[in-house]
Design an enzyme around this catalytic site. Structure first.
Site, PDB file in Angstrom:
ATOM      1  N   GLN A 165      13.303 -15.197  -4.876  1.00 20.08           N
ATOM      2  CA  GLN A 165      13.481 -14.277  -3.739  1.00 20.08           C
ATOM      3  C   GLN A 165      13.082 -14.889  -2.403  1.00 20.08           C
ATOM      4  O   GLN A 165      13.076 -14.207  -1.384  1.00 20.08           O
ATOM      5  CB  GLN A 165      12.740 -12.970  -3.996  1.00 20.08           C
ATOM      6  CG  GLN A 165      11.221 -13.028  -3.925  1.00 20.08           C
ATOM      7  CD  GLN A 165      10.598 -11.720  -4.379  1.00 20.08           C
ATOM      8  OE1 GLN A 165      10.577 -11.416  -5.554  1.00 20.08           O
ATOM      9  NE2 GLN A 165      10.075 -10.940  -3.455  1.00 20.08           N
ATOM     10  N   SER A 203      -0.443  -6.108   4.091  1.00 16.66           N
ATOM     11  CA  SER A 203       0.537  -7.043   3.538  1.00 16.66           C
ATOM     12  C   SER A 203      -0.204  -8.304   3.121  1.00 16.66           C
ATOM     13  O   SER A 203      -1.169  -8.719   3.784  1.00 16.66           O
ATOM     14  CB  SER A 203       1.561  -7.399   4.619  1.00 16.66           C
ATOM     15  OG  SER A 203       2.242  -8.585   4.270  1.00 16.66           O
ATOM     16  N   LEU A 220      -3.603  -9.838  -3.740  1.00 17.44           N
ATOM     17  CA  LEU A 220      -3.697  -8.373  -3.744  1.00 17.44           C
ATOM     18  C   LEU A 220      -4.601  -7.855  -2.627  1.00 17.44           C
ATOM     19  O   LEU A 220      -5.552  -8.506  -2.218  1.00 17.44           O
ATOM     20  CB  LEU A 220      -4.247  -7.894  -5.103  1.00 17.44           C
ATOM     21  CG  LEU A 220      -3.427  -8.309  -6.327  1.00 17.44           C
ATOM     22  CD1 LEU A 220      -4.035  -7.704  -7.599  1.00 17.44           C
ATOM     23  CD2 LEU A 220      -1.964  -7.915  -6.196  1.00 17.44           C
ATOM     24  N   HIS A 221      -4.254  -6.647  -2.157  1.00 17.15           N
ATOM     25  CA  HIS A 221      -5.069  -5.958  -1.147  1.00 17.15           C
ATOM     26  C   HIS A 221      -5.126  -4.485  -1.532  1.00 17.15           C
ATOM     27  O   HIS A 221      -4.561  -4.088  -2.576  1.00 17.15           O
ATOM     28  CB  HIS A 221      -4.466  -6.171   0.247  1.00 17.15           C
ATOM     29  CG  HIS A 221      -2.994  -5.899   0.312  1.00 17.15           C
ATOM     30  ND1 HIS A 221      -2.468  -4.635   0.162  1.00 17.15           N
ATOM     31  CD2 HIS A 221      -1.931  -6.730   0.468  1.00 17.15           C
ATOM     32  CE1 HIS A 221      -1.150  -4.692   0.244  1.00 17.15           C
ATOM     33  NE2 HIS A 221      -0.790  -5.955   0.424  1.00 17.15           N
ATOM     34  N   GLY A 228      -3.556  -1.987  -0.603  1.00 16.56           N
ATOM     35  CA  GLY A 228      -2.250  -1.353  -0.815  1.00 16.56           C
ATOM     36  C   GLY A 228      -1.837  -1.468  -2.289  1.00 16.56           C
ATOM     37  O   GLY A 228      -1.413  -0.489  -2.913  1.00 16.56           O
ATOM     38  N   HIS A 229      -1.984  -2.673  -2.857  1.00 14.80           N
ATOM     39  CA  HIS A 229      -1.650  -2.850  -4.282  1.00 14.80           C
ATOM     40  C   HIS A 229      -2.566  -1.989  -5.156  1.00 14.80           C
ATOM     41  O   HIS A 229      -2.122  -1.379  -6.127  1.00 14.80           O
ATOM     42  CB  HIS A 229      -1.850  -4.312  -4.697  1.00 14.80           C
ATOM     43  CG  HIS A 229      -0.932  -5.289  -4.033  1.00 14.80           C
ATOM     44  ND1 HIS A 229      -1.375  -6.213  -3.128  1.00 14.80           N
ATOM     45  CD2 HIS A 229       0.406  -5.487  -4.150  1.00 14.80           C
ATOM     46  CE1 HIS A 229      -0.354  -6.951  -2.723  1.00 14.80           C
ATOM     47  NE2 HIS A 229       0.742  -6.529  -3.314  1.00 14.80           N
ATOM     48  N   GLY A 255       0.863 -11.014  -6.348  1.00 14.91           N
ATOM     49  CA  GLY A 255      -0.524 -11.430  -6.157  1.00 14.91           C
ATOM     50  C   GLY A 255      -0.965 -11.340  -4.710  1.00 14.91           C
ATOM     51  O   GLY A 255      -0.344 -10.636  -3.911  1.00 14.91           O
ATOM     52  N   GLY A 314       5.456   0.018  -3.218  1.00 17.93           N
ATOM     53  CA  GLY A 314       5.042   0.517  -1.909  1.00 17.93           C
ATOM     54  C   GLY A 314       6.245   0.761  -1.007  1.00 17.93           C
ATOM     55  O   GLY A 314       7.225   0.003  -1.029  1.00 17.93           O
TER      56      GLY A 314
END
Ligand code: PAF
Length: 307
Positions: free
Chosen positions: A83, A208, A55-56, A58-59, A53, A170
């Site tokens: 993680q 990011s 999101l930008h 890039g996503h 989530g 990515g």
């Protein structure tokens, strides 16, 4: 549940627009499996974009690529606790579900999987322990103990839930991409992996989800990270590896806000550090820094013609 989240985050007009949306949202494994089975019966190929989530663009570039190469696009949003080695990092990880849904709807994503933790890690289920050998201990692994085991756990679970997919990741997370390729091969998971180029802001900063956590001053200096990598790219052919390292660290030193964690020049296939240019045909420069409390990573290919 999802509608509740949307209600708390969006004005009424926007809620109405989302209710008319054609993207299907699944919150349970059962619901997602039924939707994917129906799609497969109809002959759909499935492109999958796993995310956490916030999101930008890039996503969205991954969603767009998945859209071009498949008949149906599935995206997942799940902030994976397994993680995060630092509970404070998990706590402050940005969460923007309403804006994410809007962006995915606009990008014509077909299905969004937004499970609660209990769907991904049901109680009593034995969790697989994945082993990536040296790959989980170098670079990111040195600074984020257990991180890649957590990534392996969630990605394996998602791939098993989804069945055969082409999955898009990515290259900004270059080491993660290598780990996921190994995961699929070693544990025979039903996915084909596609790595996609780093998407950057106009000034060069790699996009990011964490960038929004930077203060104005930190954001201003964050540009030095990509600037240092571009300088390495430009000058590499005329320098030794240790001279490139000096060059990069010199650029980073011009900001008192930046604390470098590592800068490594590695074989792009094995990710092992290089002693000399001749030792690899495909070379990658990888960096991680901390700026304030925010950790940023980035990487670029280096083209050094054979001597
Ligand atoms: O890159 C990410 O956003 C995450 O690490 C991933 C691959 C979605 C697993 O949680």
């Amino acid at each position: 549940m999802v509608l509740q989240i949307i209600h708390t985050c969006l004005p009424d007009k926007k809620i109405l627009a989302l209710l008319r949306c054609s993207m299907k949202i699944a919150e349970t494994v059962k619901d997602l499996s039924e939707k994917l089975s129906r799609a497969r019966e109809g002959g759909c190929s499935i492109g999958f974009v796993p995310t956490m989530g916030a999101l930008h663009s890039g996503h969205i570039s991954l969603v767009e690529r998945a859209k071009r190469e498949n008949t149906l696009v599935l995206c997942s949003i799940f902030v994976n606790p397994a993680q995060f080695n630092d509970p404070a990092d998990l706590e402050k990880y940005p969460r923007t579900p309403a804006a994410d849904i809007e962006m995915l709807e606009r990008a014509e994503c077909d299905i969004l999987f937004m499970p609660p933790v209990s769907e991904i890690y049901p109680q009593g289920e034995v969790q697989g322990e994945y082993d990536f050998g040296y790959l989980e201990n170098i670079m990111e692994g040195r600074f984020r103990k257990g991180h890649f085991k957590g990534v392996g756990r969630v990605v394996a679970r998602l791939f098993r839930i989804c069945g055969p997919v082409t999955a898009y990741f990515g290259e900004k997370d270059f080491q993660q991409l290598a780990v996921i390729r190994m995961l699929v091969e070693k544990y025979h998971l039903p996915a084909r992996i596609v790595g996609c180029p780093v998407i950057r802001e106009n000034d060069g900063l790699a996009m990011s989800s964490r960038n929004v956590l930077l203060s104005a001053a930190e954001r201003k200096d964050a540009v030095l990270v990509s600037r240092a990598l571009f300088a390495a790219q430009e000058k590499a052919a005329g320098l030794t590896i240790s001279e490139v390292k000096k060059l990069v660290h010199g650029i980073l030193k011009s900001s008192p806000l930046i604390r470098p964690e590592y800068f490594e020049i590695v074989d792009g296939d094995t990710l092992l550090p290089l002693a000399q240019w001749e030792d690899a045909a495909f070379i990658r420069a990888c960096i991680a820094v901390k700026i304030g409390h925010v950790r940023l990573i980035d990487n670029v290919p280096l083209n050094v013609p054979p001597a």
